[in-house]
Design a protein around this motif. Structure first.
Motif, short mmCIF file in Angstrom:
data_model
loop_
_atom_site.label_atom_id
_atom_site.label_comp_id
_atom_site.label_asym_id
_atom_site.label_seq_id
_atom_site.Cartn_x
_atom_site.Cartn_y
_atom_site.Cartn_z
N ARG A 85 0.85 -1.30 0.02
CA ARG A 85 -0.15 0.00 0.04
C ARG A 85 0.84 1.33 0.00
NH1 ARG A 85 -5.36 0.94 3.47
NH2 ARG A 85 -6.53 2.43 2.31
N SER A 86 0.69 2.11 -0.92
CA SER A 86 1.07 3.43 -0.99
C SER A 86 0.34 4.50 -1.52
CB SER A 86 2.30 3.29 -1.86
OG SER A 86 2.26 2.87 -3.31
N ASP A 87 -0.54 5.09 -0.85
CA ASP A 87 -1.70 5.93 -1.20
C ASP A 87 -1.67 7.19 -0.39
OD1 ASP A 87 -2.85 5.06 1.08
OD2 ASP A 87 -4.18 3.86 0.05
N GLY A 88 -2.81 7.98 -0.46
CA GLY A 88 -2.79 9.25 0.34
C GLY A 88 -2.63 8.72 2.06
N THR A 89 -2.90 7.62 2.29
CA THR A 89 -2.74 7.19 3.85
C THR A 89 -1.42 6.95 4.26
OG1 THR A 89 -2.97 4.86 3.42
CG2 THR A 89 -4.92 6.28 3.80
N THR A 90 -0.51 6.76 3.21
CA THR A 90 0.95 6.33 3.58
C THR A 90 2.03 7.35 3.22
OG1 THR A 90 1.14 4.91 1.75
CG2 THR A 90 0.43 4.04 3.90
N LEU A 91 1.66 8.00 1.97
CA LEU A 91 2.54 9.07 1.29
C LEU A 91 2.44 10.42 1.71
CD1 LEU A 91 1.97 7.50 -2.25
CD2 LEU A 91 3.78 7.11 -0.73
N THR A 92 3.53 11.31 1.50
CA THR A 92 3.32 12.41 1.69
C THR A 92 2.83 13.24 0.29
OG1 THR A 92 5.58 13.12 0.67
CG2 THR A 92 5.45 12.75 3.01
N ASP A 93 2.47 14.53 0.47
CA ASP A 93 2.07 15.45 -0.56
C ASP A 93 2.76 15.32 -1.63
OD1 ASP A 93 -0.51 15.64 0.85
OD2 ASP A 93 0.08 17.95 1.29
N ASP A 94 4.18 15.61 -1.48
CA ASP A 94 5.18 15.56 -2.48
C ASP A 94 5.24 14.17 -3.20
OD1 ASP A 94 5.72 18.37 -2.31
OD2 ASP A 94 7.34 17.83 -0.58
N GLN A 95 5.24 13.14 -2.48
CA GLN A 95 5.54 11.96 -3.01
C GLN A 95 4.15 11.33 -4.10
OE1 GLN A 95 5.85 9.87 0.71
NE2 GLN A 95 7.99 9.45 0.37
N GLU A 96 3.14 11.71 -3.31
CA GLU A 96 1.74 11.44 -4.10
C GLU A 96 1.79 12.24 -5.36
OE1 GLU A 96 -2.97 11.36 -3.13
OE2 GLU A 96 -1.52 11.99 -1.61
N SER A 97 2.20 13.43 -5.17
CA SER A 97 2.05 14.16 -6.63
C SER A 97 3.14 13.76 -7.71
CB SER A 97 2.37 15.78 -6.21
OG SER A 97 1.31 16.31 -5.55
N PHE A 98 4.10 13.33 -7.24
CA PHE A 98 5.20 13.01 -8.26
C PHE A 98 4.69 11.68 -8.85
CE2 PHE A 98 8.83 10.40 -9.22
CZ PHE A 98 9.80 10.99 -9.97
N LEU A 99 4.22 10.66 -8.17
CA LEU A 99 3.78 9.39 -8.68
C LEU A 99 2.57 9.44 -9.44
CD1 LEU A 99 4.26 7.12 -5.24
CD2 LEU A 99 5.81 7.33 -7.57
N LEU A 112 13.05 11.75 -3.07
CA LEU A 112 11.61 11.80 -2.29
C LEU A 112 11.22 10.77 -1.44
CD1 LEU A 112 9.74 13.14 -5.37
CD2 LEU A 112 10.35 14.36 -3.52
N ASP A 113 12.49 9.70 -1.13
CA ASP A 113 12.10 8.73 -0.11
C ASP A 113 11.03 7.50 -0.54
OD1 ASP A 113 13.89 9.58 1.79
OD2 ASP A 113 12.43 10.85 2.87
N LEU A 114 10.94 7.53 -2.19
CA LEU A 114 10.29 6.51 -2.91
C LEU A 114 11.40 5.37 -3.27
CD1 LEU A 114 8.15 8.88 -4.86
CD2 LEU A 114 7.30 7.53 -3.01
N THR A 115 10.68 4.14 -3.85
CA THR A 115 11.50 3.13 -4.17
C THR A 115 12.17 3.65 -5.20
OG1 THR A 115 9.75 1.69 -3.59
CG2 THR A 115 11.54 0.82 -4.82
N GLY A 116 13.60 3.39 -5.35
CA GLY A 116 14.41 3.99 -6.40
C GLY A 116 14.82 3.07 -7.34
N ALA A 117 14.32 1.76 -7.25
CA ALA A 117 14.46 0.91 -8.59
C ALA A 117 13.35 -0.08 -8.87
CB ALA A 117 15.89 0.00 -8.39
N PRO A 118 12.98 -0.24 -10.14
CA PRO A 118 11.67 -1.24 -10.32
C PRO A 118 12.24 -2.49 -9.77
CG PRO A 118 12.94 -0.87 -12.35
CD PRO A 118 13.64 0.17 -11.37
N PRO A 119 11.13 -3.53 -9.38
CA PRO A 119 11.51 -4.89 -8.98
C PRO A 119 12.32 -5.73 -9.98
CG PRO A 119 8.91 -4.38 -9.54
CD PRO A 119 9.74 -3.13 -9.66
N ALA A 120 13.40 -6.11 -9.49
CA ALA A 120 14.17 -7.09 -10.29
C ALA A 120 14.72 -6.30 -11.39
CB ALA A 120 13.41 -8.48 -10.88
N GLY A 121 15.04 -5.08 -11.36
CA GLY A 121 15.81 -4.27 -12.31
C GLY A 121 14.93 -4.11 -13.53
#
Length: 409
Positions: A276-290, A395-404
Motif C-alpha cells: 500500500r502506498s496512497d494518501g494514507t501512507t505518502l506525503t503530498d510531494d510523493q503522491e504528486s510525483f507518482l 523523495l524517499d520512494l522506491t529507487g528501482a523497479p522490481p528485479a531491475g
C-alpha cells in the motif's frame, strides 16, 4: 304356705368395690390407673413416648432418622467434592481442585454426606495436573502448548470467505488462487501471504447472472484503476505480484452476491510486507510525483500485441496515448515546488521528458508502418528507462523497479 322370692326375676344390685386409699400427692398411682395428663407436676417439662420426639425418638440427637413412610432419608452429595473432580478432569485450575477436595473430605464426614470418592479422585487428578504444570513451566512446554493453541484459535478465527475481505487485509489462499475459492485466511501483512486486498465494488446493471466473461471485463478494468490508486509506488510491488480479483459465482449471485474483490496477488512464492502506498501512507510531494509519472508506466504496458504491419491503427492510437501521458507528466512536474534535496533531480527528469516528447510525437504521427518502425527505437531510447530513479530516491520512494525491470518492452 309361704313362698321364697324368685331370684330370677328380682334384680340384685352388686356391691360396689371399696376404693383404694388415696395416695400421697404426686406419688405413684395404685391399681395401674394412668396419670391424669402430661402436666401432672408443675414446672416439669413436657415428655412423651418415643414417637413423639422424646429422647431416643427417631430424628432426635443420637437416634437414627426415619424418612417418609418409615424409610431412611437420602444422603446428599457434597458439592465441593463434585467441584474438585471437575477441576481435576479439565485441568484448568489444578490448585483449585486440590483445595476443594481437601475441604470436602472433613465436610463429608461431619455431615454424613456422599462424595468421598469424588473428592479423593479430584485431589489425585489435581495433584497430577499441578505436577505436570510445574514440569511444563520448568521446561517451557506450557509456553509452546499455549502458543500453538493460541495460534490455532487465531487461525480459525481468521478463516474468511473471499466475500468478507476488506481493503488493506492480507490473506493466504489454500487453493493458491485457483478459479474457485471458498475460504481464505487473513494474516498479518508482515508475514508471508498470497495477496493483499486493494478494494471492493458492486456489480450493477444486470437483472440476472451475466456470465463470467462480462464480469471479467468489468473486474479487470475497475480493479486496474483501484490497484493503481492503492499502490502508487508501483516499484514497491514485487515482480511476480499482479492484478487479481474474486468474482461472484453463479451460485452466490442467486443469493444476492454482487461483490468483486480486487487485490494484488501471486500464485508463486508468497511475499511479505504491504504494497500500500496512497494518501494514507505518502506525503503530498510523493503522491504528486507518482500521480504525474504513473500514467506513462501504465500506458506503456498496453502496447498492442500486433505489429504495426498487422494493425497500424491500434499502434498509432497507443503511441498517441503515451505521448499524452509524457506531456502531462512534464507539465505537472513543472507546476509544483519540490523539496530542496529533490529539486535538481526532478528538474533533470522533466528535461528528459521534454526530449522524449519530441520523439514520441514522430511515432504518433507516422504516416505508415515503415515510418512507424523508423521512429520506434528512438522514441523508446529517449524515454528515461528508470522514470526518474534519482528523483524517486530523493523523495524517499522506491529507487528501482522490481528485479531491475524498466518501462520499455
Amino acid at each position: 304356705m309361704s313362698f321364697a322370692p324368685n331370684r330370677s326375676t328380682v334384680p340384685v344390685e352388686p356391691t360396689p368395690p371399696t376404693p383404694p386409699p388415696p395416695s400421697p400427692r404426686g406419688g405413684p398411682q395404685q391399681g395401674g390407673w394412668p396419670a391424669p395428663g402430661p402436666y401432672t407436676s408443675p414446672g416439669m417439662p413436657y415428655t412423651a413416648g418415643p414417637y413423639a420426639g422424646g429422647p431416643g425418638a427417631p430424628g432426635a440427637p443420637g437416634a437414627p432418622g426415619i424418612g417418609p413412610y418409615g424409610q431412611p432419608p437420602r444422603r446428599t452429595t457434597n458439592g465441593l467434592a463434585v467441584g474438585s473432580l471437575v477441576s481435576g478432569i479439565v485441568c484448568c485450575l489444578p490448585p483449585l481442585g486440590l483445595i476443594l477436595g481437601l475441604i470436602a473430605l472433613p465436610q463429608i464426614k461431619k455431615r454424613d454426606q456422599e462424595g468421598k470418592g469424588l473428592a479423593v479422585a479430584g485431589i489425585v487428578l489435581s495433584a497430577v495436573s499441578c505436577l505436570l504444570l510445574v514440569i511444563g513451566l520448568a521446561t517451557g512446554g506450557i509456553g509452546e502448548f499455549w502458543g500453538g493453541f493460541k495460534e490455532g484459535v487465531d487461525e480459525a478465527s481468521r478463516s474468511k470467505s473471499p466475500l468478507s475481505l476488506r481493503t488493506g487485509q492480507c490473506f493466504s489462499d489454500p487453493g493458491k488462487l485457483e478459479e474457485y475459492t471458498t475460504d481464505v485466511t487473513i494474516v498479518d501483512c508482515d508475514r508471508p501471504h498470497d495477496g493483499e486486498v486493494t478494494g471492493v465494488f458492486k456489480v450493477t446493471g444486470f437483472d440476472k447472472w451475466p456470465g463470467e466473461d462480462p464480469l471479467d471485463k468489468i473486474a479487470e478494468k475497475r480493479c486496474e484503476t483501484i490497484n493503481g490508486a492503492y499502490a502508487l509506488d508501483t516499484w514497491a510491488v514485487p515482480k511476480d505480484v499482479w492484478l487479481y480479483y474474486y468474482l461472484p459465482s453463479s451460485q452466490s449471485w442467486r443469493l444476492g452476491d454482487r461483490t468483486v474483490t480486487c487485490a494484488f496477488a501471486t500464485d508463486k512464492k508468497p511475499f511479505s510486507g504491504s504494497v500500500r502506498s496512497d494518501g494514507t501512507t505518502l506525503t503530498d510531494d510523493q503522491e504528486s510525483f507518482l500521480k504525474a509519472l504513473n500514467p506513462i508506466e501504465t500506458v506503456s504496458y498496453r502496447e498492442p500485441e500486433e505489429d504495426p504491419d498487422e494493425d497500424f491503427t491500434a499502434n498509432k492510437v497507443w503511441a498517441t496515448e503515451l505521448l499524452a501521458a509524457i506531456n502531462t507528466a512534464h507539465a505537472d512536474l513543472g507546476q509544483r515546488s519540490w523539496p530542496a534535496d529533490s529539486t535538481a533531480a526532478v528538474a533533470a527528469l522533466r528535461k528528459e521528458l521534454g526530449a522524449a516528447s519530441k520523439q514520441w510525437l514522430k511515432l504518433a504521427t507516422a504516416a505508415d508502418a515503415d515510418a512507424y518502425w523508423e521512429a520506434y527505437d528512438p522514441a523508446w531510447e529517449a524515454l528515461p528507462e528508470d522514470l526518474g530513479a534519482d528523483a524517486r530516491t530523493a523523495l524517499d520512494l522506491t529507487g528501482a523497479p522490481p528485479a531491475g525491470e524498466g518501462t520499455s518492452a
